[in-house]
Design a protein around this motif. Structure first.
Motif, PDB file in Angstrom:
ATOM      1  N   THR A  69       0.833  -1.208   0.000  1.00 23.30           N
ATOM      2  CA  THR A  69       0.000   0.000   0.000  1.00 23.30           C
ATOM      3  C   THR A  69       0.863   1.252   0.000  1.00 23.30           C
ATOM      4  OG1 THR A  69      -1.771  -1.145   1.172  1.00 23.30           O
ATOM      5  CG2 THR A  69      -1.782   1.260   1.256  1.00 23.30           C
ATOM      6  N   VAL A  70       1.932   1.232   0.782  1.00 23.13           N
ATOM      7  CA  VAL A  70       2.834   2.383   0.845  1.00 23.13           C
ATOM      8  C   VAL A  70       3.441   2.665  -0.526  1.00 23.13           C
ATOM      9  CG1 VAL A  70       5.061   3.180   1.744  1.00 23.13           C
ATOM     10  CG2 VAL A  70       3.367   2.186   3.294  1.00 23.13           C
ATOM     11  N   CYS A  71       3.875   1.623  -1.222  1.00 21.30           N
ATOM     12  CA  CYS A  71       4.491   1.814  -2.539  1.00 21.30           C
ATOM     13  C   CYS A  71       3.492   2.373  -3.546  1.00 21.30           C
ATOM     14  CB  CYS A  71       5.083   0.503  -3.038  1.00 21.30           C
ATOM     15  SG  CYS A  71       6.580   0.005  -2.149  1.00 21.30           S
ATOM     16  N   LYS A  72       2.257   1.888  -3.520  1.00 16.49           N
ATOM     17  CA  LYS A  72       1.232   2.423  -4.424  1.00 16.49           C
ATOM     18  C   LYS A  72       0.986   3.901  -4.138  1.00 16.49           C
ATOM     19  CE  LYS A  72      -1.308  -1.854  -5.380  1.00 16.49           C
ATOM     20  NZ  LYS A  72      -2.610  -2.563  -5.259  1.00 16.49           N
ATOM     21  N   LEU A  73       0.937   4.242  -2.861  1.00 16.20           N
ATOM     22  CA  LEU A  73       0.725   5.638  -2.473  1.00 16.20           C
ATOM     23  C   LEU A  73       1.883   6.516  -2.934  1.00 16.20           C
ATOM     24  CD1 LEU A  73      -0.797   7.820  -0.856  1.00 16.20           C
ATOM     25  CD2 LEU A  73       0.464   7.065   1.165  1.00 16.20           C
ATOM     26  N   LEU A  74       3.107   6.042  -2.734  1.00 18.90           N
ATOM     27  CA  LEU A  74       4.272   6.841  -3.094  1.00 18.90           C
ATOM     28  C   LEU A  74       4.403   7.004  -4.607  1.00 18.90           C
ATOM     29  CD1 LEU A  74       6.946   5.548  -0.548  1.00 18.90           C
ATOM     30  CD2 LEU A  74       5.587   7.649  -0.453  1.00 18.90           C
ATOM     31  N   ILE A  75       4.103   5.955  -5.371  1.00 18.64           N
ATOM     32  CA  ILE A  75       4.182   6.057  -6.830  1.00 18.64           C
ATOM     33  C   ILE A  75       3.134   7.039  -7.348  1.00 18.64           C
ATOM     34  CG2 ILE A  75       3.759   4.809  -8.980  1.00 18.64           C
ATOM     35  CD1 ILE A  75       6.501   4.292  -7.818  1.00 18.64           C
ATOM     36  N   THR A  76       1.921   6.965  -6.812  1.00 19.39           N
ATOM     37  CA  THR A  76       0.870   7.897  -7.226  1.00 19.39           C
ATOM     38  C   THR A  76       1.260   9.332  -6.892  1.00 19.39           C
ATOM     39  OG1 THR A  76      -0.830   6.210  -6.888  1.00 19.39           O
ATOM     40  CG2 THR A  76      -1.563   8.493  -6.964  1.00 19.39           C
ATOM     41  N   THR A  77       1.809   9.534  -5.696  1.00 20.80           N
ATOM     42  CA  THR A  77       2.243  10.870  -5.279  1.00 20.80           C
ATOM     43  C   THR A  77       3.386  11.375  -6.158  1.00 20.80           C
ATOM     44  OG1 THR A  77       1.608  10.388  -2.992  1.00 20.80           O
ATOM     45  CG2 THR A  77       3.121  12.222  -3.338  1.00 20.80           C
ATOM     46  N   ALA A  78       4.333  10.494  -6.447  1.00 16.63           N
ATOM     47  CA  ALA A  78       5.475  10.885  -7.278  1.00 16.63           C
ATOM     48  C   ALA A  78       5.024  11.270  -8.683  1.00 16.63           C
ATOM     49  CB  ALA A  78       6.493   9.753  -7.335  1.00 16.63           C
ATOM     50  N   HIS A  79       4.111  10.491  -9.276  1.00 13.86           N
ATOM     51  CA  HIS A  79       3.608  10.815 -10.611  1.00 13.86           C
ATOM     52  C   HIS A  79       2.970  12.196 -10.638  1.00 13.86           C
ATOM     53  CE1 HIS A  79       3.183   6.670 -12.805  1.00 13.86           C
ATOM     54  NE2 HIS A  79       4.365   7.204 -12.936  1.00 13.86           N
ATOM     55  N   ALA A  80       2.097  12.443  -9.676  1.00 19.16           N
ATOM     56  CA  ALA A  80       1.383  13.719  -9.654  1.00 19.16           C
ATOM     57  C   ALA A  80       2.344  14.889  -9.447  1.00 19.16           C
ATOM     58  CB  ALA A  80       0.329  13.700  -8.549  1.00 19.16           C
ATOM     59  N   THR A  81       3.302  14.715  -8.546  1.00 22.64           N
ATOM     60  CA  THR A  81       4.242  15.797  -8.248  1.00 22.64           C
ATOM     61  C   THR A  81       5.172  16.069  -9.424  1.00 22.64           C
ATOM     62  OG1 THR A  81       4.190  15.183  -5.907  1.00 22.64           O
ATOM     63  CG2 THR A  81       5.995  16.600  -6.627  1.00 22.64           C
TER      64      THR A  81
END
Length: 207
Positions: free
Chosen positions: A164-176
């Protein structure tokens, strides 16, 4: 990936045909930077690629099929980067979770900077694909690969959270990163520095 009911592109049967398809997709990407995905027209692509409209329609029956193929090419490149990251880290293991995370994410930053049309296409997908949308389907595979890269550094008590943490971080990284690459150089560096601090700070809590 793109989810669309539009007719699909015709797969080239020979290397020469694949080179023509690649040239057409490259032309579409260049034009998206000028006109946006919504402003892209098939005759523009044919002219940019120095080919006839008939040759273009031979492979792509309409604009949606062309843009779908372009988005799928980007998605394949992203998945290849993630898999390459895992192989590279297996061959030369990083020494910390911070190093592992930075080594994993840096190639994605390079991809975004080299392919700004990807960002514009994703942002306009709800409109150019008549609501079908761009669902970033490759994110799940990227998150899985990131989990493999970080798993050796994560405490056993937090292993169940890692996916879950990795999915959250990848989504955040893409958006940023998508937002940052549109900023002036100084602003972009500030955003990326904050992204790095956010990701590293979060991951340290899992060690």
């Amino acid at each position: 990936m793109i989810v669309s009911a539009a007719p699909k592109a015709k797969a080239p049967s020979q290397d020469r045909g694949q080179r023509r398809v690649d040239r057409l997709l490259d032309a579409a990407a260049d034009l998206i930077l000028i006109h946006g995905a919504e402003g892209l027209k098939m005759d523009m692509v044919a002219k940019q690629a120095a080919t006839s409209p008939g040759s273009l329609y031979q492979f792509f029956p309409n604009r949606a099929a062309l843009l779908t193929a372009l988005a799928e090419r980007y998605g394949a490149e992203i998945e290849a980067i993630a898999q390459s990251n895992v192989r590279r880290q297996a061959a030369a293991p990083p020494e910390s979770i911070e190093q592992a995370a930075r080594q994993f994410l840096q190639p994605f930053l390079a991809f975004y900077e080299a392919n700004p049309a990807y960002v514009l296409l994703a942002e306009a997908s709800d409109r150019v694909f008549a609501g079908a949308g761009y669902d970033f389907g490759e994110d799940d595979q990227v998150a899985l690969n990131m989990r493999q890269a970080l798993q050796p550094f994560v405490a056993s008590a937090h292993q169940t959270r890692l996916e879950t943490v990795c999915k959250l971080l990848i989504t955040t990284a893409h958006a940023t990163i998508s937002a940052a690459i549109k900023l002036p150089p100084v602003g972009k560096l500030d955003w990326l520095a904050e992204l790095d601090a956010l990701i590293i700070g979060y991951l340290r809590g899992l060690v």
